[in-house]
Design a protein around this motif. Structure first.
Motif, mmCIF file in Angstrom:
data_model
loop_
_atom_site.group_PDB
_atom_site.id
_atom_site.type_symbol
_atom_site.label_atom_id
_atom_site.label_comp_id
_atom_site.label_asym_id
_atom_site.label_seq_id
_atom_site.Cartn_x
_atom_site.Cartn_y
_atom_site.Cartn_z
ATOM 1 N N CYS A 22 0.828 -1.202 0.000
ATOM 2 C CA CYS A 22 0.000 0.000 0.000
ATOM 3 C C CYS A 22 0.866 1.257 0.000
ATOM 4 O O CYS A 22 0.603 2.207 -0.727
ATOM 5 C CB CYS A 22 -0.929 -0.014 1.225
ATOM 6 N N HIS A 26 0.145 2.613 -3.484
ATOM 7 C CA HIS A 26 -0.948 3.583 -3.320
ATOM 8 C C HIS A 26 -0.477 4.858 -2.631
ATOM 9 O O HIS A 26 -1.278 5.727 -2.311
ATOM 10 C CB HIS A 26 -2.111 2.937 -2.539
ATOM 11 N N CYS A 33 -4.849 2.367 2.709
ATOM 12 C CA CYS A 33 -6.007 2.885 2.000
ATOM 13 C C CYS A 33 -7.190 1.944 2.295
ATOM 14 O O CYS A 33 -6.969 0.817 2.739
ATOM 15 C CB CYS A 33 -5.714 2.959 0.498
ATOM 16 N N CYS A 36 -6.871 -1.667 0.905
ATOM 17 C CA CYS A 36 -5.869 -2.519 1.546
ATOM 18 C C CYS A 36 -6.264 -2.836 2.986
ATOM 19 O O CYS A 36 -5.981 -3.919 3.484
ATOM 20 C CB CYS A 36 -4.489 -1.866 1.499
HETATM 21 ZN ZN LIG Z 1 -3.561 0.444 -0.603
#
Ligand SMILES: [Zn+2]
Length: 112
Positions: A22, A26, A33, A36
């Motif tokens: 993540c 991300h 997030c 995740c």
């Molecule tokens: Zn994530």
């Protein structure tokens, strides 16, 4: 190894991998997030209830029989990404995990 200990170690590795994935994919910091976070929650729940815990060697086997397809695909991506990188972040955990994964892979290949 004691089953409870195995469970905890598995959850620890999965959490580390998702966190790493993540953070890098991300671009989150400190917090996962929502996607995740949901995946981690799911992975934890599966691990906590896994009926194969006693027999299986590691989590990489688990998605094969107990994750629903959508989550299986996600956890695969996480493992593909974070697996090799875990070596740098958590060498001890990663080495054990890779050794188990490799062993299972070899076993599967020789069975086919
Ligand atoms: Zn994530």
């Amino acid at each position: 190894m004691e089953v409870q200990h195995k469970r905890e170690r598995e959850q620890q590795v999965v959490a580390c991998m998702i966190e790493l994935y993540c953070r890098k994919q991300h671009h989150t910091k400190g917090e996962l997030c929502p996607d995740c976070a949901a995946l981690l929650e799911y992975a934890r729940a599966r691990s906590a209830r896994c009926p194969f815990m006693e027999h299986k060697t590691f989590c990489s086997q688990c998605p094969v029989h107990c994750y629903k397809p959508e989550m299986r695909e996600k956890i695969r991506q996480v493992m593909r990404f974070s697996g090799p990188r875990m070596l740098l972040v958590h060498p001890g955990l990663a080495l054990r995990h890779m050794a188990e994964t490799l062993r299972q892979k070899l076993q599967k290949e020789t069975q086919q």
